[in-house]
Design a protein around this motif. Structure first.
Motif, PDB file in Angstrom:
ATOM      1  N   ALA A 126     -48.441   0.574  26.814  1.00 31.18           N
ATOM      2  CA  ALA A 126     -48.532  -0.135  28.087  1.00 31.18           C
ATOM      3  C   ALA A 126     -49.625   0.398  28.998  1.00 31.18           C
ATOM      4  CB  ALA A 126     -47.190  -0.091  28.816  1.00 31.18           C
ATOM      5  N   ILE A 153     -50.222   4.997  33.245  1.00 36.72           N
ATOM      6  CA  ILE A 153     -49.368   3.810  33.257  1.00 36.72           C
ATOM      7  C   ILE A 153     -48.974   3.481  34.690  1.00 36.72           C
ATOM      8  CG2 ILE A 153     -47.243   2.766  32.414  1.00 36.72           C
ATOM      9  CD1 ILE A 153     -47.333   4.752  30.077  1.00 36.72           C
ATOM     10  N   TRP A 186     -45.861  -0.535  33.276  1.00 37.71           N
ATOM     11  CA  TRP A 186     -44.446  -0.673  32.937  1.00 37.71           C
ATOM     12  C   TRP A 186     -43.740  -1.344  34.101  1.00 37.71           C
ATOM     13  CZ3 TRP A 186     -40.266   1.755  35.557  1.00 37.71           C
ATOM     14  CH2 TRP A 186     -39.020   1.364  35.059  1.00 37.71           C
ATOM     15  N   ALA A 226     -43.544   1.463  25.832  1.00 43.59           N
ATOM     16  CA  ALA A 226     -44.401   1.498  27.018  1.00 43.59           C
ATOM     17  C   ALA A 226     -45.294   2.730  26.997  1.00 43.59           C
ATOM     18  CB  ALA A 226     -43.560   1.464  28.290  1.00 43.59           C
ATOM     19  N   LEU A 276     -39.798   7.626  30.963  1.00 43.68           N
ATOM     20  CA  LEU A 276     -41.112   7.193  30.494  1.00 43.68           C
ATOM     21  C   LEU A 276     -42.092   8.365  30.445  1.00 43.68           C
ATOM     22  CD1 LEU A 276     -43.163   5.030  29.690  1.00 43.68           C
ATOM     23  CD2 LEU A 276     -43.400   4.461  32.120  1.00 43.68           C
ATOM     24  N   THR A 301     -37.675   0.620  24.436  1.00 45.41           N
ATOM     25  CA  THR A 301     -38.609  -0.067  25.325  1.00 45.41           C
ATOM     26  C   THR A 301     -39.519   0.921  26.049  1.00 45.41           C
ATOM     27  OG1 THR A 301     -37.017  -1.862  25.643  1.00 45.41           O
ATOM     28  CG2 THR A 301     -38.812  -1.689  27.233  1.00 45.41           C
ATOM     29  N   ILE A 335     -45.378  -3.978  29.795  1.00 44.27           N
ATOM     30  CA  ILE A 335     -44.139  -4.028  29.046  1.00 44.27           C
ATOM     31  C   ILE A 335     -42.980  -3.985  30.025  1.00 44.27           C
ATOM     32  CG2 ILE A 335     -42.662  -2.809  27.390  1.00 44.27           C
ATOM     33  CD1 ILE A 335     -45.173  -1.983  25.905  1.00 44.27           C
TER      34      ILE A 335
END
Length: 262
Positions: free
Chosen positions: A176, A209, A179, A172, A195, A168, A160
């Motif tokens: 995701a 991630i 990222w 993620a 995040l 967003t 993502i």
């Protein structure tokens, strides 16, 4: 963060201002040089240079790359969610996954380039609306993968792209594998912290991630700071605006990767 994750190097081969034969040769050269990933992008017109210059479509190209390569991972940086029904996109990704023998990364974002929308008949709407559409599409894509026959060869990695902190980065955290962001080390450090916070809110380990960033310039200048920020996938941009493609900078980053990974 998972500091044990190895450094990887990607190339974004921007499909503008070039003949396809040159693009194909450059994909092969990047794979031969040792790149880990080769990305294109999902637009219908050049983003810079001559606005009506040569340009090619993203996903038909990825299908060709799946046959033209044997080791490197491939994907879009990034697919525009607005341009394809999510169930269709899931099927396309599954098909390229099989053609490539399990080397596809599904890069996806909400979309932003208005000319694409206007000339190809898509509703541009608002940034918030496009983000909401992305949020609705991601679970549909995963649901369709579970129902396809044959199934994907493996759990297709989802990248993502984007730095929006409320939507967003939350998407993620939820969906995701990778990222992808932009900016200097300070910016990326901040976005990674946001995040991580979203991951904690939903009970996900942030180390699951992989962090990715676009890079410009020499690796010794920008690489260490981004590495300290948590980036492990460094992607060099390359377009055909000129006489062919010059992979000199990509090769510098590959050498830096090899030194960093030991």
């Amino acid at each position: 963060m998972n500091d044990s994750r190895p450094v990887r190097i990607g190339l974004q081969l921007q499909p503008q201002h070039a003949d396809y034969a040159d693009i194909r040769r450059t994909v092969a050269a990047a794979e031969e040089a040792g790149a880990d990933v080769v990305f294109n992008w999902d637009h219908f017109f050049p983003l810079y240079g001559e606005p009506d210059g040569k340009h090619f479509e993203c996903w038909t190209m990825l299908g060709a790359w799946a046959e033209a390569t044997s080791r490197v991972q491939i994907g879009a940086l990034v697919t525009c969610n607005s341009y394809r029904n999510p169930d269709l996109l899931a099927d396309m990704a599954r098909t390229v996954d099989h053609i490539s023998g399990g080397r596809l990364i599904l890069g996806i974002g909400s979309g932003w380039f208005r000319r694409d929308y206007d000339e190809y008949g898509y509703e541009f709407g608002t940034a918030g609306g496009r983000l909401n559409d992305l949020g609705a599409a991601l679970p549909r894509i995963r649901s369709r993968w579970q129902r396809l026959n044959p199934a994907p060869t493996r759990d297709i990695p989802v990248l993502i792209g984007g730095g929006g902190e409320k939507k967003t980065l939350r998407y993620a955290a939820e969906h995701a594998t990778i990222w992808h962001g932009f900016g200097d080390a300070e910016t990326v450090t901040h976005k990674c912290a946001v995040l991580d916070g979203h991951c904690r809110d939903i009970g996900r380990d942030p180390a699951e991630i992989e962090r990715s960033a676009a890079v410009e310039g020499a690796p010794e200048e920008v690489g260490p700071g981004l590495h300290d920020a948590g980036v492990r996938l460094f992607t060099v941009g390359q377009d055909g605006d000129g006489p062919g493609y010059d992979l000199g900078l990509l090769k510098e980053w590959i050498a830096w990767r090899d030194e960093r990974n030991g």
